[in-house]
Design a protein around this motif. Sequence first.
Motif, PDB file in Angstrom:
ATOM      1  N   PRO A 114       0.538  -1.222   0.201  1.00  0.00           N
ATOM      2  CA  PRO A 114      -0.131   0.011   0.182  1.00  0.00           C
ATOM      3  C   PRO A 114       0.775   1.558   0.436  1.00  0.00           C
ATOM      4  O   PRO A 114       1.710   1.049   0.127  1.00  0.00           O
ATOM      5  N   ARG A 115       0.167   1.848  -0.213  1.00  0.00           N
ATOM      6  CA  ARG A 115       0.457   3.559   0.130  1.00  0.00           C
ATOM      7  C   ARG A 115       1.501   4.023   0.966  1.00  0.00           C
ATOM      8  O   ARG A 115       0.770   4.002   1.795  1.00  0.00           O
ATOM      9  N   VAL A 116       2.683   4.986   1.429  1.00  0.00           N
ATOM     10  CA  VAL A 116       3.214   5.305   2.776  1.00  0.00           C
ATOM     11  C   VAL A 116       3.070   6.396   2.308  1.00  0.00           C
ATOM     12  O   VAL A 116       3.922   7.049   1.461  1.00  0.00           O
ATOM     13  N   ALA A 117       3.455   7.608   4.114  1.00  0.00           N
ATOM     14  CA  ALA A 117       3.699   8.862   4.220  1.00  0.00           C
ATOM     15  C   ALA A 117       4.454   8.627   4.742  1.00  0.00           C
ATOM     16  O   ALA A 117       4.485   8.452   5.586  1.00  0.00           O
ATOM     17  N   LEU A 118       5.605   8.863   4.186  1.00  0.00           N
ATOM     18  CA  LEU A 118       6.725   9.141   5.395  1.00  0.00           C
ATOM     19  C   LEU A 118       7.137  10.755   5.266  1.00  0.00           C
ATOM     20  O   LEU A 118       6.260  11.491   4.076  1.00  0.00           O
ATOM     21  N   ARG A 119       8.297  10.586   5.863  1.00  0.00           N
ATOM     22  CA  ARG A 119       9.241  12.426   5.511  1.00  0.00           C
ATOM     23  C   ARG A 119      10.084  12.156   4.771  1.00  0.00           C
ATOM     24  O   ARG A 119      10.825  11.440   4.924  1.00  0.00           O
ATOM     25  N   LEU A 120      10.191  13.914   4.072  1.00  0.00           N
ATOM     26  CA  LEU A 120      11.331  14.462   3.222  1.00  0.00           C
ATOM     27  C   LEU A 120      12.193  14.029   4.850  1.00  0.00           C
ATOM     28  O   LEU A 120      12.163  15.240   5.719  1.00  0.00           O
ATOM     29  N   ALA A 121      13.576  13.852   4.178  1.00  0.00           N
ATOM     30  CA  ALA A 121      14.557  14.588   5.438  1.00  0.00           C
ATOM     31  C   ALA A 121      15.564  15.177   4.899  1.00  0.00           C
ATOM     32  O   ALA A 121      16.047  16.203   5.403  1.00  0.00           O
ATOM     33  N   GLY A 122      15.812  15.095   3.929  1.00  0.00           N
ATOM     34  CA  GLY A 122      16.297  16.743   2.813  1.00  0.00           C
ATOM     35  C   GLY A 122      16.748  15.707   1.015  1.00  0.00           C
ATOM     36  O   GLY A 122      16.798  14.280   0.711  1.00  0.00           O
ATOM     37  N   PHE A 123      17.699  16.376   0.472  1.00  0.00           N
ATOM     38  CA  PHE A 123      18.273  16.478  -1.051  1.00  0.00           C
ATOM     39  C   PHE A 123      19.169  16.845  -1.383  1.00  0.00           C
ATOM     40  O   PHE A 123      19.472  18.417  -0.502  1.00  0.00           O
ATOM     41  N   LEU A 124      20.444  16.673  -2.180  1.00  0.00           N
ATOM     42  CA  LEU A 124      21.156  16.553  -2.667  1.00  0.00           C
ATOM     43  C   LEU A 124      21.184  17.138  -3.710  1.00  0.00           C
ATOM     44  O   LEU A 124      21.194  16.383  -4.783  1.00  0.00           O
ATOM     45  N   GLU A 125      20.878  18.375  -5.215  1.00  0.00           N
ATOM     46  CA  GLU A 125      20.651  18.419  -6.240  1.00  0.00           C
ATOM     47  C   GLU A 125      21.255  18.179  -6.501  1.00  0.00           C
ATOM     48  O   GLU A 125      22.765  18.282  -6.920  1.00  0.00           O
TER      49      GLU A 125
END
Length: 306
Positions: A114-125
Amino acid sequence: MPKTPLQPIKRTDIKIGSPLPYAVFDVHGRLLLRAGEVIETERQLSTLHEPGLYLASGELTRVSRPFSTTHETPVDASEVATDGSARESRRLSELKLTPGKTLYVDFLSTTNRPRVALRLAGFLEGSGVLISALNAEGNVVPFRDNELLFVRVLTASGVATFEAKVLKVHFTPFPYVVTSYPEAAIFHVMRQHERVDTQIICSIANLSRPVKDEPRPQAAVLKNLSASGCQIEAPPELADSGDRLRLGFKLVAAGEEHVLSLTGDVRGIKTYGEVGKRRFGLQFCELGIGERLVVEHFIFHALIGD
């Protein structure tokens, strides 16, 4: 039924508003859509895709895939869907996402999760995206290396989607996954009065008709909803054009049930085939901040198929 074996179609292989390059079948091999037909809205696609969509094996090699994946050329930078809403290709950095933003993740490698809702920790472009592997209950969501993900995220002005592949799973200092950095995100620009179909039981009271006591509410059905108004189905004698109504109903937003009491003016009346029913178009009087947030949250989640 096609003579060749069937293979499942990913939701992202179908481009809304564009002619299908191949025929589409259900799991039993029955023809649903012919090549050249168009799926016009996200809701139509969700309804069709829920039980599964299939095409004849080899068709994807005969035609180019309608949607780009993370490693293919992005779609055109400006598209307009047939429902009038704009779709744009944007860089992830342009979305101005901050750590802690909720991401809605689908697993493209399997239909059983199933779809899950998670949190963005960050990203490096240009390098990667970091996503927390802890769900809202604090449980670890399992990921596999090279697993393909389809991610949705809500912003103040629309809904963005992108594909990414799991590069590495980490468990220290907390469980998180590193995914590939998407070449582009498809951004659905929310129209000012974005409207979603509903089927919600509500109560209606006409405030414009003279009564000795409190106006007596009637049962009705909320057929669609936007942040600026709605359409209700009710008995013909409910109201005349220009009447002010009080509308009561419940919405689930952010995991909680909210009871709303809104007022609106009748701006249009339509008669439908069903005996004893009419559709009344209401323009809301000014909503409070809390009421608007609840309505917009509900609309956002309806648009992403939650």
